[in-house]
Design a protein around this motif. Structure first.
Motif, PDB file in Angstrom:
ATOM      1  N   ALA A 191       0.796  -1.229   0.000  1.00  7.99           N
ATOM      2  CA  ALA A 191       0.000   0.000   0.000  1.00  7.99           C
ATOM      3  C   ALA A 191       0.825   1.273   0.000  1.00  7.99           C
ATOM      4  O   ALA A 191       0.253   2.369   0.022  1.00  7.99           O
ATOM      5  N   THR A 192       2.150   1.172  -0.013  1.00  6.57           N
ATOM      6  CA  THR A 192       2.992   2.371  -0.012  1.00  6.57           C
ATOM      7  C   THR A 192       4.014   2.293  -1.131  1.00  6.57           C
ATOM      8  O   THR A 192       4.748   1.310  -1.237  1.00  6.57           O
ATOM      9  N   ASN A 193       4.044   3.326  -1.941  1.00  4.71           N
ATOM     10  CA  ASN A 193       5.086   3.494  -2.953  1.00  4.71           C
ATOM     11  C   ASN A 193       6.046   4.611  -2.578  1.00  4.71           C
ATOM     12  O   ASN A 193       7.179   4.638  -3.049  1.00  4.71           O
ATOM     13  N   ASP A 194       5.566   5.510  -1.735  1.00  3.10           N
ATOM     14  CA  ASP A 194       6.379   6.625  -1.286  1.00  3.10           C
ATOM     15  C   ASP A 194       7.238   6.197  -0.099  1.00  3.10           C
ATOM     16  O   ASP A 194       6.705   5.793   0.942  1.00  3.10           O
ATOM     17  N   PRO A 195       8.570   6.257  -0.209  1.00  2.61           N
ATOM     18  CA  PRO A 195       9.432   5.849   0.916  1.00  2.61           C
ATOM     19  C   PRO A 195       9.155   6.622   2.197  1.00  2.61           C
ATOM     20  O   PRO A 195       9.419   6.109   3.294  1.00  2.61           O
ATOM     21  N   ASP A 196       8.624   7.843   2.089  1.00  2.00           N
ATOM     22  CA  ASP A 196       8.338   8.622   3.295  1.00  2.00           C
ATOM     23  C   ASP A 196       7.183   8.050   4.093  1.00  2.00           C
ATOM     24  O   ASP A 196       6.954   8.468   5.240  1.00  2.00           O
ATOM     25  N   LYS A 197       6.428   7.108   3.532  1.00  2.00           N
ATOM     26  CA  LYS A 197       5.312   6.484   4.229  1.00  2.00           C
ATOM     27  C   LYS A 197       5.647   5.064   4.682  1.00  2.00           C
ATOM     28  O   LYS A 197       4.784   4.363   5.201  1.00  2.00           O
ATOM     29  N   TYR A 198       6.881   4.635   4.481  1.00  2.00           N
ATOM     30  CA  TYR A 198       7.285   3.302   4.904  1.00  2.00           C
ATOM     31  C   TYR A 198       7.187   3.172   6.424  1.00  2.00           C
ATOM     32  O   TYR A 198       7.527   4.102   7.159  1.00  2.00           O
ATOM     33  N   THR A 199       6.777   1.994   6.877  1.00  2.00           N
ATOM     34  CA  THR A 199       6.872   1.670   8.293  1.00  2.00           C
ATOM     35  C   THR A 199       8.232   1.012   8.547  1.00  2.00           C
ATOM     36  O   THR A 199       8.966   0.681   7.612  1.00  2.00           O
ATOM     37  N   LEU A 200       8.553   0.803   9.805  1.00  2.00           N
ATOM     38  CA  LEU A 200       9.883   0.276  10.146  1.00  2.00           C
ATOM     39  C   LEU A 200      10.207  -1.064   9.490  1.00  2.00           C
ATOM     40  O   LEU A 200      11.299  -1.227   8.939  1.00  2.00           O
ATOM     41  N   PRO A 201       9.310  -2.079   9.539  1.00  2.00           N
ATOM     42  CA  PRO A 201       9.663  -3.355   8.903  1.00  2.00           C
ATOM     43  C   PRO A 201       9.947  -3.212   7.409  1.00  2.00           C
ATOM     44  O   PRO A 201      10.884  -3.823   6.892  1.00  2.00           O
ATOM     45  N   VAL A 202       9.151  -2.410   6.709  1.00  2.00           N
ATOM     46  CA  VAL A 202       9.363  -2.221   5.276  1.00  2.00           C
ATOM     47  C   VAL A 202      10.659  -1.462   5.030  1.00  2.00           C
ATOM     48  O   VAL A 202      11.445  -1.823   4.142  1.00  2.00           O
ATOM     49  N   ALA A 203      10.899  -0.419   5.804  1.00  2.00           N
ATOM     50  CA  ALA A 203      12.116   0.370   5.628  1.00  2.00           C
ATOM     51  C   ALA A 203      13.362  -0.474   5.891  1.00  2.00           C
ATOM     52  O   ALA A 203      14.344  -0.387   5.144  1.00  2.00           O
ATOM     53  N   LEU A 204      13.314  -1.301   6.937  1.00  2.00           N
ATOM     54  CA  LEU A 204      14.474  -2.129   7.262  1.00  2.00           C
ATOM     55  C   LEU A 204      14.699  -3.196   6.199  1.00  2.00           C
ATOM     56  O   LEU A 204      15.844  -3.482   5.838  1.00  2.00           O
ATOM     57  N   ALA A 205      13.621  -3.785   5.671  1.00  2.03           N
ATOM     58  CA  ALA A 205      13.759  -4.783   4.619  1.00  2.03           C
ATOM     59  C   ALA A 205      14.333  -4.161   3.342  1.00  2.03           C
ATOM     60  O   ALA A 205      15.187  -4.751   2.668  1.00  2.03           O
ATOM     61  N   THR A 206      13.873  -2.955   3.004  1.00  6.02           N
ATOM     62  CA  THR A 206      14.415  -2.253   1.843  1.00  6.02           C
ATOM     63  C   THR A 206      15.877  -1.886   2.057  1.00  6.02           C
ATOM     64  O   THR A 206      16.707  -2.003   1.153  1.00  6.02           O
ATOM     65  N   PHE A 207      16.182  -1.465   3.259  1.00  7.12           N
ATOM     66  CA  PHE A 207      17.553  -1.111   3.615  1.00  7.12           C
ATOM     67  C   PHE A 207      18.481  -2.318   3.518  1.00  7.12           C
ATOM     68  O   PHE A 207      19.621  -2.209   3.073  1.00  7.12           O
ATOM     69  N   ALA A 208      17.966  -3.482   3.923  1.00  6.22           N
ATOM     70  CA  ALA A 208      18.794  -4.691   3.940  1.00  6.22           C
ATOM     71  C   ALA A 208      19.172  -5.151   2.535  1.00  6.22           C
ATOM     72  O   ALA A 208      20.203  -5.808   2.351  1.00  6.22           O
ATOM     73  N   THR A 209      18.345  -4.818   1.549  1.00  3.84           N
ATOM     74  CA  THR A 209      18.607  -5.268   0.176  1.00  3.84           C
ATOM     75  C   THR A 209      19.220  -4.180  -0.697  1.00  3.84           C
ATOM     76  O   THR A 209      19.399  -4.385  -1.896  1.00  3.84           O
ATOM     77  N   ASP A 210      19.531  -3.028  -0.099  1.00  2.00           N
ATOM     78  CA  ASP A 210      20.118  -1.921  -0.858  1.00  2.00           C
ATOM     79  C   ASP A 210      21.638  -2.049  -0.858  1.00  2.00           C
ATOM     80  O   ASP A 210      22.272  -1.886   0.184  1.00  2.00           O
ATOM     81  N   PRO A 211      22.243  -2.343  -2.008  1.00  5.05           N
ATOM     82  CA  PRO A 211      23.707  -2.524  -2.028  1.00  5.05           C
ATOM     83  C   PRO A 211      24.472  -1.238  -1.813  1.00  5.05           C
ATOM     84  O   PRO A 211      25.676  -1.260  -1.533  1.00  5.05           O
ATOM     85  N   ASN A 212      23.816  -0.089  -1.956  1.00  6.86           N
ATOM     86  CA  ASN A 212      24.498   1.195  -1.798  1.00  6.86           C
ATOM     87  C   ASN A 212      24.562   1.667  -0.349  1.00  6.86           C
ATOM     88  O   ASN A 212      25.147   2.711  -0.065  1.00  6.86           O
TER      89      ASN A 212
END
Length: 277
Positions: A215-236
């Motif tokens: 339900a969120t495409n805008d990173p500013d609306k991410y919750t912690l679990p989504v943000a951490l999962a995205t962070f974990a897969t970001d090679p940069n």
């Protein structure tokens, strides 16, 4: 105490302690790993207790991830979902338990039927509905689909049925309205059920990953679990560091522990009361 009892009691304590250790081991490993250096995290054999405690993982997490924003998003969503469930589930539970109206049993049957529907089956219809209402990438889109749940209605209805009807009839004879009875008489009597529902709802909302991801495409609306999962897969970013991920996971768990500790007395009382019914 008989000889058999003297043997059985220590054996029971040993088995329960072993079970507790098995259940708590993953959490302890995560919590301790958040304070380890990268060398100790990759050590073989594994190192349980850090030889040198460090906050470097937390500093790196705060530097690479906008943690306050995502933490606040999770707090807003979890609190709103919990409060709305406490309100709406209590109201419907009271109506099903103590009010006489046509179709009451059918409504309760719908609630029971909803309990049997897997939550994942509702994701696509919910997404289509939120898209039609233009609520994608909004707090309303994250909260409204979970503002009331069938389990919460069932739980509150079962607890409220234990309240004597004579107590409510006496209040009505004294001129009390239904709102007064609900807020001043019924709600104080079901505090254990409210605490149980609050803990379970907050835990489910705080850890919810699939729906916020959809339900969120805008990173500013991410919750912690989504943000951490995205962070974990970001090679940069530092997502490849196990210590940073452990620090993030540890921070996610802390609010849940705080809520449970604050409400544990009512929670255990609610479980005990449910067991006597």
């Amino acid at each position: 105490m008989s000889a058999e009892g003297r043997v059985r009691r220590p054996l029971t304590y040993v088995l329960l302690s072993a079970g507790l250790l098995v259940m708590a081991a993953p959490f302890l490993w995560m919590a301790l790993s958040a304070f380890k250096t990268q060398r100790e995290l990759s050590a073989s054999p594994p190192v349980w207790i850090p030889s040198q405690w460090t906050l470097a993982n937390f500093r790196q997490l705060l530097a690479d991830l906008d943690l306050p924003l995502y933490f606040m998003n999770s707090v807003i969503v979890a609190v709103l979902v919990t409060v709305s469930n406490l309100l709406f589930c209590s109201m419907l539970g009271y109506a099903l338990a103590k009010l006489r109206f046509a179709g009451r049993n059918k409504v309760f049957g719908v609630v029971l039927g909803a309990l049997m529907v897997p939550g994942n089956l509702m994701l696509l219809p919910l997404f289509v509905l939120m898209s039609k209402l233009q609520l994608i990438d909004s707090y309303a889109g994250l909260v409204l689909p979970f503002a009331a749940g069938a389990f919460g209605v069932f739980l509150m209805r079962q607890f409220m049925q234990s309240i004597p009807d004579e107590l409510l009839e006496a209040a009505r004879m004294d001129g009390a309205g239904e709102w007064f009875i609900f807020w001043r008489i019924v709600m104080p009597l079901v505090k254990p059920a409210l605490a149980t529902l609050a803990i379970l709802t907050f835990l489910g909302s705080w850890n919810n990953f699939v729906w916020p991801l959809i339900a969120t495409n805008d990173p500013d609306k991410y919750t912690l679990p989504v943000a951490l999962a995205t962070f974990a897969t970001d090679p940069n970013k530092a997502g490849g560091s196990n210590g940073v991920l452990m620090a993030g996971s540890f921070l996610i768990v802390l609010p849940v522990l705080a809520v449970f500790i604050a409400l544990q007395r009512h929670f255990t009382q609610g479980i005990a009361t449910a067991g006597m019914k």
